[in-house]
Design a protein around this motif. Structure first.
Motif, short mmCIF file in Angstrom:
data_model
loop_
_atom_site.label_atom_id
_atom_site.label_comp_id
_atom_site.label_asym_id
_atom_site.label_seq_id
_atom_site.Cartn_x
_atom_site.Cartn_y
_atom_site.Cartn_z
N MET A 18 35.08 -20.81 -4.91
CA MET A 18 35.59 -19.46 -5.71
C MET A 18 35.75 -18.42 -4.85
SD MET A 18 33.44 -17.76 -8.78
CE MET A 18 32.35 -16.72 -7.84
N GLY A 19 34.75 -18.12 -3.79
CA GLY A 19 34.82 -17.23 -2.79
C GLY A 19 36.32 -17.06 -2.05
N ARG A 20 36.67 -18.53 -1.80
CA ARG A 20 38.02 -18.37 -0.95
C ARG A 20 39.07 -18.08 -1.89
NH1 ARG A 20 37.55 -23.92 2.48
NH2 ARG A 20 35.47 -23.36 3.85
N ALA A 21 38.78 -18.61 -3.29
CA ALA A 21 39.95 -18.21 -4.24
C ALA A 21 40.17 -16.87 -4.15
CB ALA A 21 39.96 -18.92 -5.46
N LEU A 22 38.94 -16.05 -4.52
CA LEU A 22 38.79 -14.36 -4.64
C LEU A 22 39.79 -13.84 -3.50
CD1 LEU A 22 35.02 -13.73 -5.37
CD2 LEU A 22 36.91 -13.39 -7.00
N LEU A 53 28.85 -12.23 -1.88
CA LEU A 53 27.89 -12.68 -2.97
C LEU A 53 28.30 -14.21 -3.37
CD1 LEU A 53 25.63 -11.52 -4.96
CD2 LEU A 53 27.60 -11.31 -6.60
N ALA A 54 29.36 -14.44 -3.22
CA ALA A 54 29.72 -15.86 -3.71
C ALA A 54 29.31 -16.88 -2.69
CB ALA A 54 31.46 -15.92 -3.76
N LEU A 55 29.30 -16.44 -1.26
CA LEU A 55 28.89 -17.16 -0.16
C LEU A 55 27.52 -17.57 -0.16
CD1 LEU A 55 30.30 -18.78 2.16
CD2 LEU A 55 29.44 -16.73 3.56
N TYR A 56 26.92 -16.53 -0.66
CA TYR A 56 25.28 -16.47 -0.35
C TYR A 56 24.77 -17.27 -1.70
CZ TYR A 56 20.56 -14.71 -1.36
OH TYR A 56 19.25 -14.56 -1.59
N LEU A 57 25.23 -17.03 -2.96
CA LEU A 57 24.88 -17.85 -3.93
C LEU A 57 25.30 -19.63 -3.71
CD1 LEU A 57 25.82 -15.80 -7.19
CD2 LEU A 57 23.76 -16.57 -6.33
N GLY A 58 26.29 -19.64 -3.17
CA GLY A 58 27.20 -21.00 -2.91
C GLY A 58 26.07 -21.61 -2.13
N LYS A 59 25.72 -20.94 -0.86
CA LYS A 59 24.83 -21.71 0.11
C LYS A 59 23.40 -22.12 -0.17
CE LYS A 59 27.58 -21.52 3.59
NZ LYS A 59 28.04 -22.19 4.92
N LEU A 77 39.39 -1.39 -3.22
CA LEU A 77 39.68 -2.64 -3.80
C LEU A 77 39.09 -3.79 -2.70
CD1 LEU A 77 43.10 -2.60 -5.26
CD2 LEU A 77 41.02 -3.08 -6.37
N ALA A 78 39.36 -3.56 -1.39
CA ALA A 78 38.90 -4.43 -0.23
C ALA A 78 37.67 -4.42 -0.18
CB ALA A 78 39.68 -4.05 1.02
N LEU A 79 36.79 -3.38 -0.39
CA LEU A 79 35.22 -3.28 -0.48
C LEU A 79 34.73 -4.11 -1.35
CD1 LEU A 79 32.90 -2.01 0.76
CD2 LEU A 79 33.02 -0.37 -0.97
N ALA A 80 35.36 -4.12 -2.68
CA ALA A 80 35.01 -4.93 -3.82
C ALA A 80 35.09 -6.41 -3.57
CB ALA A 80 35.81 -4.35 -5.09
N LEU A 81 36.35 -6.85 -2.71
CA LEU A 81 36.47 -8.06 -2.51
C LEU A 81 35.58 -8.45 -1.53
CD1 LEU A 81 38.58 -10.47 -3.02
CD2 LEU A 81 39.81 -9.45 -1.04
N PHE A 82 35.22 -7.74 -0.66
CA PHE A 82 34.10 -8.17 0.52
C PHE A 82 32.89 -8.35 -0.25
CE2 PHE A 82 30.83 -6.70 3.61
CZ PHE A 82 31.42 -7.29 4.69
N LEU A 83 32.40 -7.43 -0.91
CA LEU A 83 31.23 -7.62 -1.63
C LEU A 83 31.10 -8.99 -2.69
CD1 LEU A 83 30.28 -4.03 -2.79
CD2 LEU A 83 29.40 -5.36 -0.71
N ALA A 84 32.29 -9.31 -3.24
CA ALA A 84 32.19 -10.38 -4.16
C ALA A 84 32.31 -11.71 -3.30
CB ALA A 84 33.52 -10.24 -5.02
#
Ligand SMILES: Nc1ncnc2c1ncn2[C@@H]1O[C@H](COP(=O)(O)OP(=O)(O)OP(=O)(O)O)[C@@H](O)[C@H]1O
Ligand SMILES: [Mg+2]
Lengths: 250, 305
Positions: B229-233, B292-298, B282-289
């Motif tokens: 999902m992080g990648r897709a984002l 978060l996705a990477l952290y949760l996934g790992k 927008l880029a900042l929002a993407l960065f944070l999302a």
């Protein structure tokens, strides 16, 4: 008639022969131990009884295994039916990733049983038979992975009992447990033989001597000697048996 | 100290510096993004920026609502399309595929992940979008499109095949291999005796997969899906090609729309002032999302192993 009659059984993993001409009869409502050095084919023989080998490609049987007179090695044997009448308990407990209740109800549900009050009764009965009811009756909804190792092993037994098997196969099912849990399972086996027939692989000679009625010694894929446990441990016919049970070999 | 010990010390400091530089770069990017975002955040306020749909160059009024929902929707749909295919692929690879072919099939799936995303974008634009427009869109329009209340959302209004649906499908194709390989690894971790226990109670292979194997691996599958999902984002090129980057209310699954990445890719070059700052936000929002996705996934993946 004995419950299981094995006649001239050969077994091959691909081209490798793992059982050679095994012939023995397993008595009803008794505990039969399979002993022998590592790699002699105990597990292989055990897994013939429920045709677990069929899950993997290239395995081949020759000879006969009769369960209540029916040759279960025949091509048209119904394996799903066979496996619910020949249960199996492994060395390590294998709780399914679901609640205690769902674990025990798993087998009956596979057979289409949906009636909740029937399932409740079945689960309680199986857990009582496996001497686990008192410990888990308030935790039926919890995930089975949270039970202790010994409890999980009795859960595996209860799960097998819930499908009313004729035979239960134990493959070193106490060797990964602490002495007390292991003792509980031994007691349980003795208790269970009223209802089912037990075949148990073990490396523990004292255990074989204590709990089993019959003992079979295997070596290099063949049966060396098979008799009442008392005879195997006190006055065996073969020199090899005597040396093995005295721990002088293997 | 001996020469070997000096070398060892040098080596240790070198690797330490290298890993420190990675952290420094991440922190640097974060600070830059935040810094450049400040004008827009000050001007609009976080809340208004996030929940306004305006994207108006003339009036210098910018809100993130459309790109945010565009990114969320395409990512969600991509996961929805990809997860079943990926789990199916993993089941095939671990359970059904003949042993001789496992290596070849596995490699083929991994190759799919190695294709540069710009190629997916071109393929999506020139091959996939026309195909979907000609065959799938009319079909969905004639079925789901007839539903009361929500039917309008499944009708095609603009020609071109460049739309949310196409973008989600292209994304799905891109993330499927990753979820498939994580799921395959998870399935390979399921103890043989667990499967045999289920089979031993009379379960069929399918029942075992569905009731024991998948639940046993669900954390790892979830972790894989979240990383995907992080990648897709953050997927830029492919989406930029096929989403259309249109700043208008979304009235159909088959309408062009905008995502964070499509807005960034299309507008960054010519932006200045508040628009530029809004893009940084927008880029900042993407960065944070993404973070978060990477952290949760790992975290999920680790728990399993
Ligand atoms: N899946 C397999 N494929 C090929 N050969 C196998 C397989 N499983 C077991 N064998 C071989 O078959 C023989 C018998 O193995 P088996 O596992 O039945 O021994 P065992 O008596 O149960 O030993 P242990 O006491 O160590 O469990 C061994 O030589 C073993 O290497
Ligand atoms: Mg063994």
């Amino acid at each position: 008639m004995d419950l299981l009659e094995v006649k001239n059984l050969d077994f091959y993993y691909g081209s490798q022969k793992a059982l050679a001409d095994v012939t023995l009869n397993i008595r009803r409502n008794a505990i039969t131990s399979l002993i022998g050095p590592s790699g002699c084919g105990k597990t292989t023989l055990l897994r013939c009884f429920n045709r677990m080998h069929d899950l993997y490609p290239g395995n081949r049987y020759a000879g006969e295994i009769r369960l209540q007179g029916r040759n279960i090695l025949s091509k048209n044997e119904d394996l799903i039916n066979l496996r619910s009448s020949v249960g199996m308990v492994f060395q390590k407990p294998t709780p399914f990733p679901m609640s205690v209740f769902d674990n025990i109800a798993y087998g009956p549900r596979l057979k289409g049983q949906r009636n909740l009050s029937f399932l409740r009764e079945k689960v309680e009965k199986a857990l009582r038979q496996a001497a686990l009811w008192e410990e888990v009756k308030d935790r039926l909804k919890e995930n089975a992975g949270g039970l202790s190792g010994g409890q999980q092993q009795r859960l595996s037994i209860a799960r097998t009992l819930a499908v009313d098997p004729e035979v239960i196969l134990f493959d070193e099912s106490t060797s990964a447990l602490d002495p007390i849990s292991s003792q509980k399972i031994e007691d349980l086996m003795t208790e269970l033989k009223k209802d089912v027939t037990i075949v148990a692989v073990t490396h523990n000679m004292q255990q074989a001597a204590r709990v089993s009625d019959y003992t079979a010694l295997m070596y290099l894929g063949s049966l060396v000697e098979y008799d009442e446990t008392e005879i195997i441990f006190t006055r065996p016919q073969k020199k090899m048996t005597e040396e093995y049970v005295l721990g002088r070999f293997g | 100290m001996s020469k070997a010990r000096y070398l060892n010390l040098g080596f240790k400091s070198l690797t330490f510096l290298a890993s420190l530089s990675v952290l420094a770069i991440i922190a640097g990017i974060f600070v830059c993004l935040l810094w450049e975002s400040l004008p827009a955040l000050r001007h609009f306020g976080i809340f208004k920026f996030l929940f306004t749909a305006d994207w108006n160059y003339a009036q210098e009024s910018f809100g993130a609502l459309r790109p945010l929902t565009g990114t969320a929707l395409t990512t969600f749909l991509a996961l929805l399309f990809a997860a079943p295919v990926a789990v199916g692929t993993a089941i095939f690879l671990t359970e059904l595929c003949p042993h001789r072919l496992r290596g070849a099939f596995g490699t083929a799936v991994e190759l799919l992940a190695a294709i540069p995303s710009v190629i997916y974008g071109m393929w999506g634009l020139f091959v996939f979008a026309p195909f979907l427009e000609a065959s799938v869109q009319p079909l969905i329009g004639k079925t789901l499109g007839l539903l009361p209340l929500i039917g309008f959302f499944f009708q095609s209004k603009l020609a071109g095949g460049v739309n949310v649906f196409t973008a989600s499908l292209v994304l799905a194709v891109m993330i499927t291999p990753f979820i498939a390989s994580v799921t395959r690894d998870a399935f390979n971790q399921v103890p043989a005796t667990l499967k045999e226990s289920a089979r031993g109670l009379g379960a069929t292979q399918w029942e075992t997969i569905r009731q024991v194997q998948i639940p046993y691996s669900r954390q790892a599958i979830g972790g894989g899906a979240i990383i995907a999902m992080g990648r897709a984002l953050g997927e830029t090129m492919a989406v930029a090609y096929v989403i259309g980057n249109r700043h208008a209310p979304l009235d159909s699954l088959f309408a062009p729309y905008a995502t964070i990445t499509s807005v960034l890719a299309n507008e960054f070059n010519e932006a200045a002032g508040l628009q530029l700052s809004s893009l940084f936000t927008l880029a900042l929002a993407l960065f944070l999302a993404n973070f978060l996705a990477l952290y949760l996934g790992k975290k999920l993946l680790k728990k399993e192993l």
